[in-house]
Write an enzyme that holds these catalytic residues in place. Structure first.
Site, PDB file in Angstrom:
ATOM      1  N   LYS A  72       0.823  -1.203   0.000  1.00  9.27           N
ATOM      2  CA  LYS A  72       0.000   0.000   0.000  1.00  9.27           C
ATOM      3  C   LYS A  72       0.856   1.252   0.000  1.00  9.27           C
ATOM      4  CE  LYS A  72      -1.390  -1.469   4.477  1.00  9.27           C
ATOM      5  NZ  LYS A  72      -2.374  -1.556   5.496  1.00  9.27           N
ATOM      6  N   TYR A 132      -5.220   5.725   1.080  1.00  2.57           N
ATOM      7  CA  TYR A 132      -4.479   4.493   0.794  1.00  2.57           C
ATOM      8  C   TYR A 132      -4.643   4.134  -0.675  1.00  2.57           C
ATOM      9  CZ  TYR A 132      -5.657   3.717   5.768  1.00  2.57           C
ATOM     10  OH  TYR A 132      -5.858   3.846   7.117  1.00  2.57           O
ATOM     11  N   ASP A 168      -9.359  -3.977  16.788  1.00  5.43           N
ATOM     12  CA  ASP A 168      -8.051  -3.554  17.289  1.00  5.43           C
ATOM     13  C   ASP A 168      -7.950  -3.732  18.797  1.00  5.43           C
ATOM     14  OD1 ASP A 168      -7.227  -2.976  14.732  1.00  5.43           O
ATOM     15  OD2 ASP A 168      -7.557  -0.819  14.907  1.00  5.43           O
TER      16      ASP A 168
END
Length: 179
Positions: A72, A132, A168
Site C-alpha cells: 500500500k 491508501y 483492534d
C-alpha cells in the site's frame, strides 16, 4: 517529487512531493507513475483507493494481510498522523524492524509499505484523513491485526490510545499472531 528509500525497512519508500504554495493555499502532486517506477514499484498494480477519517488519539492498527499480503501507498491528506511500519517478512533482511513517520496534509508525503509489513497510525490532529492506494482487492478472511500496545513492539505512540475498533481492541500480541 522524489522517492527516498527508508533504510531501516527493506522495500519501504518515502515519496516527497513539492507542494506549490501561494496565498490561496497549495497545489501538490501526490502520485507520479514515473517516480514510482524509478523506485521499482509498478504503478499499475494499485487496484483500490480508500480513505479513513479519524479524530485525535484514534489508533488504527497494527494491520496486515495474510496470504500474498498487500502493498500500500499511504498518505495523510488532511491533518497529521504518527505512522508506524513493522517488517514481518521472515525472509527480509530487516525482519521485525520498525520505523515511525509523521505524515501530514501540509507535506503530502506518502509511504510505500510492501506486502508482509504491518501498518498502523494514530491521529495527532483533531481530524486526520489518511488515503491508501492498495494493490489487492480486500478479502476480510485475510485480515490480521496485532495489538497496538504489544510490549514486544513497544511502539512509542505519542498520545493515549482513544476509540479503538473492536477488532483492534481485541487484537492478539505479535507472538500469538505469528503462531
Amino acid at each position: 517529487m522524489k522517492a527516498v528509500p527508508v533504510p531501516s525497512i527493506s522495500g519501504v519508500w518515502l515519496f516527497q512531493p513539492t507542494p506549490h504554495r501561494d496565498d490561496r493555499g497549495f497545489f501538490s502532486r501526490t502520485f507520479d507513475a514515473d517516480v514510482a517506477r524509478s523506485a521499482g514499484i509498478d504503478p499499475d498494480a494499485f487496484l483500490q483507493d480508500s480513505v479513513s477519517r479519524s479524530v485525535r488519539g484514534v489508533v488504527r492498527g497494527m494491520h496486515l494481510r495474510s496470504g500474498a499480503g498487500e502493498a500500500k501507498l499511504v498518505r495523510c491528506s488532511y491533518g497529521e498522523v504518527f505512522d508506524v511500519v513493522v517488517d514481518l517478512r521472515p525472509d527480509s533482511p530487516t525482519f521485525r524492524a520498525m520505523e515511525t513517520f509523521r505524515l501530514s496534509g501540509d507535506t503530502q508525503e506518502s509511504i510505500y509499505i510492501p506486502a508482509g509489513c504491518a501498518h498502523g497510525f494514530q491521529a495527532l490532529s483533531d481530524i486526520a484523513d489518511v488515503s491508501y492506494r492498495i494493490d489487492r482487492a480486500h478479502d476480510p478472511s485475510e485480515d490480521v491485526a496485532i495489538a497496538h500496545d504489544d510490549p514486544e513492539l513497544a511502539i512509542p505512540w505519542p498520545l493515549p490510545a482513544a476509540l479503538l475498533s473492536e477488532r483492534d481492541a481485541s487484537a492478539p500480541t505479535l507472538a500469538d499472531a505469528l503462531r
